[in-house]
Design a protein around this motif. Structure first.
Motif, PDB file in Angstrom:
ATOM      1  N   CYS A 154       0.806  -1.215   0.000  1.00  0.00           N
ATOM      2  CA  CYS A 154       0.000   0.000   0.000  1.00  0.00           C
ATOM      3  C   CYS A 154       0.843   1.271   0.000  1.00  0.00           C
ATOM      4  O   CYS A 154       0.554   2.221   0.741  1.00  0.00           O
ATOM      5  N   ASN A 157       0.749   3.485  -4.493  1.00  0.00           N
ATOM      6  CA  ASN A 157      -0.343   4.426  -4.796  1.00  0.00           C
ATOM      7  C   ASN A 157      -0.048   5.830  -4.256  1.00  0.00           C
ATOM      8  O   ASN A 157      -0.664   6.803  -4.683  1.00  0.00           O
ATOM      9  N   LYS A 162       4.901   7.019 -10.421  1.00  0.00           N
ATOM     10  CA  LYS A 162       4.815   5.552 -10.365  1.00  0.00           C
ATOM     11  C   LYS A 162       5.672   4.890 -11.446  1.00  0.00           C
ATOM     12  O   LYS A 162       6.211   3.807 -11.247  1.00  0.00           O
ATOM     13  N   ASP A 183      -1.549  -3.409  -3.284  1.00  0.00           N
ATOM     14  CA  ASP A 183      -1.789  -1.977  -3.498  1.00  0.00           C
ATOM     15  C   ASP A 183      -3.284  -1.750  -3.736  1.00  0.00           C
ATOM     16  O   ASP A 183      -4.029  -2.702  -4.006  1.00  0.00           O
ATOM     17  N   CYS A 204      -5.145   7.425  -0.379  1.00  0.00           N
ATOM     18  CA  CYS A 204      -4.217   7.536  -1.515  1.00  0.00           C
ATOM     19  C   CYS A 204      -3.977   9.007  -1.778  1.00  0.00           C
ATOM     20  O   CYS A 204      -4.834   9.671  -2.356  1.00  0.00           O
ATOM     21  N   SER A 263      -8.379  -3.499  -2.925  1.00  0.00           N
ATOM     22  CA  SER A 263      -6.987  -3.850  -2.688  1.00  0.00           C
ATOM     23  C   SER A 263      -6.712  -5.050  -3.576  1.00  0.00           C
ATOM     24  O   SER A 263      -7.585  -5.905  -3.767  1.00  0.00           O
TER      25      SER A 263
END
Ligand code: SAM
Length: 284
Positions: A154, A157, A162, A183, A204, A263
């Motif tokens: 996690c 995000n 990214k 994630d 997020c 998730s």
């Protein structure tokens, strides 16, 4: 928010969470050590009884993940594991036990308070084949081709870049190495305002990717064998109290949210036959 603002907001948020876990309160109802009533549907009950028994209670309290990557990843004796955004260290400590004394688990985090907490948890657990590194997941402080498995729970995000994170994960993995990450992802079309409110609930800060975007970014970084497996799908009831507090008409947006925020466990592999000069470099 600029990239620098996002990073600062993340650092501040998790610095506070580390202090909270240290003071004996759960940072976010982490791992089922608190009354059920206070628990977040995202971070609660991620670890089974055996796993909970293998780490100090303070590491459980600091758990802020949205999955259990070491339970889903294949980890073998003697392997080297790297956890991106290791927080209080729970997945690093579990990995270290799985790879045994001939292997090693690295944790990487940019927040000083989290690193201090993780190192204290390592000391309490009495585990030696662990090293916590200070740094950013966008600039991993490890050499090329040095890691068997990249895990993360996690964190990706939260990154404003990214592509860079995935490129770095690819670089440090050995040929044939595995990417095994939990994630938050989204699936399907959601109106932007609804999406922002839901992502605020999930925590997020930079924004979760849509599942197809994650696949495309992994492929662009050079990975193959890409798979996204939902592990928890959130519904509007999970977020009702939070969204109502934000002034959102929950019943009106319910059909746009159902089944779209989850998730997931994300797997990919760095090709094993990566031997020609330059072929191991990411395609970005
Ligand atoms: C949601 S918490 C997850 C912590 C841990 N993985 C767990 O499961 O409990 C996010 C962690 O990632 C770290 N983090 C976020 N963005 C980062 C970045 N760009 N580079 C390094 N660490 C980062 C934060 O400091 C925090 O400890």
């Amino acid at each position: 928010m600029s990239t620098i603002d996002i990073k600062e907001a993340v650092r501040e948020k998790y610095g506070r969470a580390a202090e909270q876990a240290k003071s004996g309160r759960s940072s976010c109802c982490g791992a089922g050590v608190e009354p059920q009533s206070c628990c977040s549907p995202i971070t609660s009950n991620l670890y089974n009884g055996e796993e909970r028994g293998e780490v100090p209670e303070q590491a459980l309290r600091a758990s802020l993940g949205c999955g259990n990557p070491t339970a889903l990843a294949q980890l073998n004796l003697g392997e080297i594991v790297l956890d991106l955004g290791s927080g209080g260290g729970i997945d690093v400590l579990l990995s270290a036990r799985r790879v045994g004394p001939t292997g090693k688990a690295y944790g990487l985090d940019m927040t000083d308070e989290m690193l201090a907490l993780a190192r204290e948890n390592q000391r309490k657990a009495g585990i030696e084949n662990v090293e916590f590194l200070k740094g950013e997941i966008e600039h991993i402080p490890l050499p090329d081709n040095s890691v068997d498995v990249v895990i993360s729970n996690c964190v990706i995000n939260l990154s404003a870049d990214k592509d860079r994170v995935l490129r770095e994960a690819f670089r440090v993995l050995k040929p044939g190495g595995r990417f095994a990450v939990s994630d938050v992802v989204t699936r399907g079309e959601v109106p932007e305002g609804v999406r922002q409110n839901m992502l605020l609930w999930v925590g997020c800060i930079a924004g979760a990717l849509q599942d197809y975007q994650y696949v495309a970014k992994l492929a662009k970084a050079g990975f193959d064998g890409i798979d996204i497996e939902p592990t928890r799908v959130y519904n509007i009831e999970d977020a009702r109290t939070f969204l109502t507090g934000q002034g959102v008409d929950v019943d009106a947006i319910a059909p746009q949210v159902e089944g779209k925020f989850m998730s997931a466990f994300i797997r990919a592999t760095k090709p094993a036959s990566c031997c020609a000069p330059g072929c191991c470099a990411s395609k970005i």
